[in-house]
Design a protein around this motif. Structure first.
Motif, mmCIF file in Angstrom:
data_model
loop_
_atom_site.group_PDB
_atom_site.id
_atom_site.type_symbol
_atom_site.label_atom_id
_atom_site.label_comp_id
_atom_site.label_asym_id
_atom_site.label_seq_id
_atom_site.Cartn_x
_atom_site.Cartn_y
_atom_site.Cartn_z
ATOM 1 N N ILE A 154 0.817 -1.200 0.000
ATOM 2 C CA ILE A 154 0.000 0.000 0.000
ATOM 3 C C ILE A 154 0.862 1.265 0.000
ATOM 4 C CG2 ILE A 154 -1.643 1.332 1.405
ATOM 5 C CD1 ILE A 154 -2.925 -1.403 2.144
ATOM 6 N N CYS A 155 1.893 1.251 0.827
ATOM 7 C CA CYS A 155 2.735 2.456 0.929
ATOM 8 C C CYS A 155 3.419 2.791 -0.389
ATOM 9 C CB CYS A 155 3.771 2.285 2.036
ATOM 10 S SG CYS A 155 3.027 2.513 3.660
ATOM 11 N N LYS A 156 3.829 1.755 -1.118
ATOM 12 C CA LYS A 156 4.470 2.010 -2.414
ATOM 13 C C LYS A 156 3.522 2.769 -3.320
ATOM 14 C CE LYS A 156 7.683 -1.798 -2.677
ATOM 15 N NZ LYS A 156 7.621 -3.242 -2.859
ATOM 16 N N GLU A 157 2.278 2.318 -3.373
ATOM 17 C CA GLU A 157 1.324 2.962 -4.270
ATOM 18 C C GLU A 157 0.925 4.340 -3.751
ATOM 19 O OE1 GLU A 157 -0.448 -1.151 -6.163
ATOM 20 O OE2 GLU A 157 -1.717 -0.039 -4.790
ATOM 21 N N GLU A 158 0.800 4.450 -2.435
ATOM 22 C CA GLU A 158 0.392 5.745 -1.869
ATOM 23 C C GLU A 158 1.419 6.839 -2.149
ATOM 24 O OE1 GLU A 158 -2.379 6.675 -0.776
ATOM 25 O OE2 GLU A 158 -3.442 4.909 -0.079
ATOM 26 N N SER A 159 2.696 6.483 -2.101
ATOM 27 C CA SER A 159 3.673 7.549 -2.298
ATOM 28 C C SER A 159 3.651 8.002 -3.765
ATOM 29 C CB SER A 159 5.066 7.131 -1.843
ATOM 30 O OG SER A 159 5.483 6.027 -2.566
ATOM 31 N N PHE A 160 3.308 7.096 -4.641
ATOM 32 C CA PHE A 160 3.103 7.443 -6.043
ATOM 33 C C PHE A 160 1.909 8.409 -6.168
ATOM 34 C CE2 PHE A 160 1.699 5.998 -10.398
ATOM 35 C CZ PHE A 160 2.775 6.525 -11.071
ATOM 36 N N HIS A 161 0.838 8.108 -5.446
ATOM 37 C CA HIS A 161 -0.344 8.980 -5.484
ATOM 38 C C HIS A 161 -0.018 10.377 -4.967
ATOM 39 C CE1 HIS A 161 -3.046 5.171 -5.028
ATOM 40 N NE2 HIS A 161 -2.482 5.261 -6.210
ATOM 41 N N GLN A 162 0.821 10.402 -3.927
ATOM 42 C CA GLN A 162 1.136 11.706 -3.360
ATOM 43 C C GLN A 162 1.895 12.569 -4.375
ATOM 44 O OE1 GLN A 162 3.982 12.280 -0.285
ATOM 45 N NE2 GLN A 162 2.957 14.088 0.485
ATOM 46 N N ARG A 163 2.841 11.951 -5.059
ATOM 47 C CA ARG A 163 3.595 12.702 -6.072
ATOM 48 C C ARG A 163 2.671 13.195 -7.187
ATOM 49 N NH1 ARG A 163 7.620 8.845 -5.308
ATOM 50 N NH2 ARG A 163 7.136 7.729 -7.222
ATOM 51 N N GLN A 164 1.734 12.320 -7.584
ATOM 52 C CA GLN A 164 0.792 12.721 -8.641
ATOM 53 C C GLN A 164 -0.062 13.897 -8.187
ATOM 54 O OE1 GLN A 164 -1.147 8.972 -9.172
ATOM 55 N NE2 GLN A 164 0.050 8.441 -10.972
ATOM 56 N N GLY A 165 -0.495 13.868 -6.925
ATOM 57 C CA GLY A 165 -1.315 14.952 -6.392
ATOM 58 C C GLY A 165 -0.551 16.258 -6.401
ATOM 59 N N PHE A 166 0.697 16.187 -5.975
ATOM 60 C CA PHE A 166 1.518 17.394 -5.943
ATOM 61 C C PHE A 166 1.718 17.925 -7.357
ATOM 62 C CE2 PHE A 166 5.529 19.753 -5.772
ATOM 63 C CZ PHE A 166 5.251 20.616 -4.727
ATOM 64 N N GLU A 167 1.968 17.025 -8.268
ATOM 65 C CA GLU A 167 2.209 17.409 -9.662
ATOM 66 C C GLU A 167 0.962 18.066 -10.274
ATOM 67 O OE1 GLU A 167 2.402 16.744 -13.982
ATOM 68 O OE2 GLU A 167 1.329 15.322 -12.729
ATOM 69 N N LEU A 168 -0.207 17.568 -9.880
ATOM 70 C CA LEU A 168 -1.459 18.169 -10.355
ATOM 71 C C LEU A 168 -1.553 19.622 -9.868
ATOM 72 C CD1 LEU A 168 -4.962 16.430 -10.093
ATOM 73 C CD2 LEU A 168 -4.673 18.877 -9.873
ATOM 74 N N LEU A 169 -1.261 19.818 -8.576
ATOM 75 C CA LEU A 169 -1.330 21.176 -8.020
ATOM 76 C C LEU A 169 -0.257 22.069 -8.637
ATOM 77 C CD1 LEU A 169 -2.018 20.578 -4.218
ATOM 78 C CD2 LEU A 169 -3.654 21.140 -6.016
ATOM 79 N N LEU A 170 0.884 21.475 -8.917
ATOM 80 C CA LEU A 170 1.963 22.252 -9.535
ATOM 81 C C LEU A 170 1.511 22.784 -10.903
ATOM 82 C CD1 LEU A 170 4.896 23.063 -8.883
ATOM 83 C CD2 LEU A 170 5.664 21.039 -10.130
ATOM 84 N N SER A 171 0.821 21.957 -11.676
ATOM 85 C CA SER A 171 0.286 22.420 -12.969
ATOM 86 C C SER A 171 -0.673 23.580 -12.753
ATOM 87 C CB SER A 171 -0.481 21.310 -13.687
ATOM 88 O OG SER A 171 0.374 20.275 -14.022
ATOM 89 N N LEU A 172 -1.538 23.455 -11.755
ATOM 90 C CA LEU A 172 -2.492 24.536 -11.498
ATOM 91 C C LEU A 172 -1.766 25.800 -11.051
ATOM 92 C CD1 LEU A 172 -5.377 22.696 -9.595
ATOM 93 C CD2 LEU A 172 -5.306 23.332 -12.006
ATOM 94 N N SER A 173 -0.725 25.617 -10.244
ATOM 95 C CA SER A 173 -0.016 26.786 -9.710
ATOM 96 C C SER A 173 0.710 27.545 -10.816
ATOM 97 C CB SER A 173 0.964 26.360 -8.613
ATOM 98 O OG SER A 173 2.093 25.728 -9.192
ATOM 99 N N LYS A 174 1.000 26.849 -11.914
ATOM 100 C CA LYS A 174 1.652 27.516 -13.049
ATOM 101 C C LYS A 174 0.633 28.011 -14.065
ATOM 102 C CE LYS A 174 5.851 24.688 -12.938
ATOM 103 N NZ LYS A 174 6.343 23.380 -13.455
ATOM 104 N N GLY A 175 -0.644 27.797 -13.757
ATOM 105 C CA GLY A 175 -1.690 28.154 -14.721
ATOM 106 C C GLY A 175 -2.146 29.592 -14.595
ATOM 107 N N ASN A 176 -3.366 29.864 -15.056
ATOM 108 C CA ASN A 176 -3.867 31.242 -15.007
ATOM 109 C C ASN A 176 -4.438 31.551 -13.624
ATOM 110 O OD1 ASN A 176 -6.424 30.160 -14.867
ATOM 111 N ND2 ASN A 176 -6.904 30.543 -17.022
ATOM 112 N N GLU A 177 -4.985 32.744 -13.483
ATOM 113 C CA GLU A 177 -5.426 33.190 -12.172
ATOM 114 C C GLU A 177 -6.525 32.286 -11.606
ATOM 115 O OE1 GLU A 177 -6.495 37.354 -12.034
ATOM 116 O OE2 GLU A 177 -7.252 37.052 -9.984
ATOM 117 N N ALA A 178 -7.436 31.884 -12.465
ATOM 118 C CA ALA A 178 -8.537 31.032 -12.001
ATOM 119 C C ALA A 178 -7.991 29.700 -11.477
ATOM 120 C CB ALA A 178 -9.513 30.784 -13.147
ATOM 121 N N GLN A 179 -6.988 29.171 -12.152
ATOM 122 C CA GLN A 179 -6.416 27.893 -11.725
ATOM 123 C C GLN A 179 -5.660 28.040 -10.405
ATOM 124 O OE1 GLN A 179 -4.482 27.143 -15.590
ATOM 125 N NE2 GLN A 179 -5.309 25.071 -15.458
ATOM 126 N N ARG A 180 -4.937 29.155 -10.277
ATOM 127 C CA ARG A 180 -4.190 29.370 -9.030
ATOM 128 C C ARG A 180 -5.144 29.564 -7.852
ATOM 129 N NH1 ARG A 180 -0.859 32.325 -12.407
ATOM 130 N NH2 ARG A 180 -1.730 34.320 -11.714
#
Lengths: 315, 258
Positions: A154-180
């Motif tokens: 479970i932990c192996k998969e969860e840490s993968f999920h955490q990275r994906q979640g962060f990466e999703l937010l990172l895309s939003l943080s680099k987006g336009n004002e509405a996304q940020r």
């Protein structure tokens, strides 16, 4: 051997870090503690499929859709391993479902919060899965063998999920004002519930001490919470976002971040059924189970007919 | 506006995406945890296949007209219902477990025959995508056939529900075999699957599985006689709602990276 000797032998094994396996003798309370904890974890996985499942059909790109689907599917898989681990302690999956549906068994309170925007898929991955990993990594060394082994996967998969979640937010943080804005709003809503996931403070956590002695638990709630706050307080800077806590501040002397008071009233209210989605989540689980009754009956009836025909054929 | 090959590729992509969307709606609501996971798996297979076909379509669109800047996402998220070419059965609501498994059965058997033919397509890219998708679709056929048999030869209630589902879905099976105006040309060039041959495989498989499920196969559905079909961009009312939900973020926040 009398019970006192058995208990001594049992504790001795624990102290020497020897894993307890299903056929070993164990104190009844150890068994009950594990059933409670593992089934609660399993329920959290399958209830947790709902707030994220809420966005699969609306994922904004095919890549994100595939990632989210795979993630929610992983959670179903985690539920399966954990139900299986709990079954080795002498309870059936149907009994555990019954306890969930009747409200007797709990699941992680975090899933009683709604997922209101796409950014919540990122915040859940980063913060909720992040907090879960913090709790779960030490469980890979839990004294009960089947639980510890389930947790490794479970932990192996969860840490993968955490990275994906962060990466999703990172895309939003680099987006336009509405996304940020969407990104910051999700962090604001998920931050406090996430740090509540570590449970009550040590002095208010009645089961902790015994669980530490049995090596089901390795670190206290407050220790893990602090570790999590320290990690997230740094990572949020990469996103160029803030955590909704005016008291969050690096404390040089402690070597940790100080943080503000947690609203424990909210925590206890949500646990006891007064969260925004408690009723909705449980109703959904019950409905899936009740609507599926005829399907399970049909599968069982067909399997019985097939077995009878095979027997007749062999005779 | 698109060439017959592009349109055909979009048809293959749309079929996978829309059926994948329906499968994904079950996520968290299945009758048994293992089946919940199985359906998420089918959904993932479909989305993966759709992406492969869309990427290929985008490549051809951009090659023909670089100003288009098509991507897998622009094709999935920025076309309206009238420009989708999936078959009707893919967009039908899930209904109960009987309806879901039955439509997945009809659809996956159809796709199995289509992909098998595409293995020998003169278009090597279509052949390569079909080869990958076929491995997955073979499992879909096995999974859904098993459920049709279980429900047909299970309890009285499950049989009743399966027959009710058949009544809902059968009508739409005729449309699977309705040709597009360009099919003849693509078949002649040995690019597309010949739906006559697909039908033969489909009917034989349905008869075999229904016999095991102890239910009768109805006479061929006459939907093809109706003026519209998905291949021409004419759909049921359901597709509009699927797209409204699926495309909402791309439509509400145009031009964003996600």
């Amino acid at each position: 051997m009398n019970t006192i000797d058995l208990e001594k032998q049992f504790q001795d094994k624990i102290d020497r870090e020897i894993r307890i396996e299903p056929r070993d003798w164990m104190p009844e309370k150890y068994r009950q503690t594990l059933i409670r904890q593992i089934s609660q974890h399993a329920h959290s996985e399958i209830v947790g499929m709902l707030p994220e499942g809420n966005w699969i059909t609306r994922a904004p790109s095919l890549r994100r859709k595939a990632i989210l689907l795979a993630k929610v599917q992983d959670e179903g898989g985690h539920g399966l391993y954990l139900y299986s681990a709990a079954e080795t302690l002498g309870i059936t999956r149907d009994q555990m479902y019954e306890q969930l549906h009747s409200g007797k068994a709990k699941y992680s309170s975090i899933f009683n919060y709604p997922t209101l925007t796409w950014a919540d898929m990122g915040a859940i991955g980063w913060l909720v899965d992040g907090a879960a990993i913090m709790n779960q990594v030490p469980l890979c060394r839990a004294s009960y063998g089947p639980y510890a082994r389930a947790m490794v996967r479970i932990c192996k998969e969860e840490s993968f999920h955490q990275r994906q979640g962060f990466e999703l937010l990172l895309s939003l943080s680099k987006g336009n004002e509405a996304q940020r804005k969407m990104c910051q709003d999700a962090i604001n809503r998920w931050w406090w519930p996430s740090i509540m996931m570590f449970g009550p403070t040590d002095d208010a956590s009645p089961n902790s001490e015994q669980s530490m002695r049995w090596k089901i638990k390795r670190f206290s709630n407050d220790e893990l919470r602090q570790k999590f706050v320290d990690m997230i307080a740094e990572q949020v800077k990469i996103l160029g976002m803030t955590l909704p806590d005016p008291d969050l501040k690096w404390n040089e002397a402690r070597g940790h971040y100080d943080f503000g008071a947690i609203n424990w009233e909210e925590f206890w209210q949500v646990i006891s059924g007064n969260g925004p989605c408690n009723k909705q989540r449980l109703d959904t689980r019950r409905k899936a189970w009740e609507d599926g009754a005829w399907v399970r009956e049909a599968a069982a009836a067909h399997a019985a007919k097939k077995a009878a025909r095979a027997q007749q054929h062999a005779a | 506006m698109y060439s017959p090959l592009i349109r055909y590729t979009l048809h293959l992509a749309d079929n996978a995406l829309i059926m994948g969307h329906r499968c994904s709606e079950w996520c968290g609501h299945g009758p048994v945890l293992e089946q919940d996971i199985a359906l998420a798996n089918l959904a993932l297979d479909y989305v993966g296949t759709a992406r492969n076909f869309y990427q290929y379509a985008a490549e051809m669109i951009n090659a023909a007209d670089p100003a288009q800047k098509a991507t897998e996402d622009s094709l999935a998220y920025l076309r309206d219902a009238g420009d989708f070419y999936n078959n009707h059965i893919a967009e039908l609501p899930n209904g109960d477990w009987a309806q879901t498994t039955l439509k997945e059965f009809f659809f996956s058997v159809y796709l199995q025959a289509v992909y098998r033919q595409l293995l020998n397509s003169a278009d090597t890219q279509l052949a390569a995508i079909a080869e990958k998708a076929l491995k997955e679709i073979d499992y879909h056929v096995r999974w859904s056939s098993e459920w049709v048999v279980r429900l047909g030869d299970g309890t009285e209630e499950s049989k009743e529900r399966l027959l009710k589902a058949l009544d809902e879905v059968w009508l739409h099976t005729g449309e699977l075999f309705a040709s597009d105006d360009h099919d003849a040309q693509l078949i002649q060039e040995n690019i597309a699957a010949d739906l006559q041959l697909v039908y033969t495989h489909w009917r034989t498989t349905v008869e075999k599985v229904f016999e095991e499920a102890t239910i009768a196969v109805p006479a061929p559905a006459k939907t093809a006689a109706w003026m519209g079909n998905g291949r021409k961009g004419i759909h049921t009312e359901h597709l509009g709602y699927i797209l409204a939900e699926m495309q909402y973020l791309q439509r509400a926040y145009p031009g964003c990276e996600w």
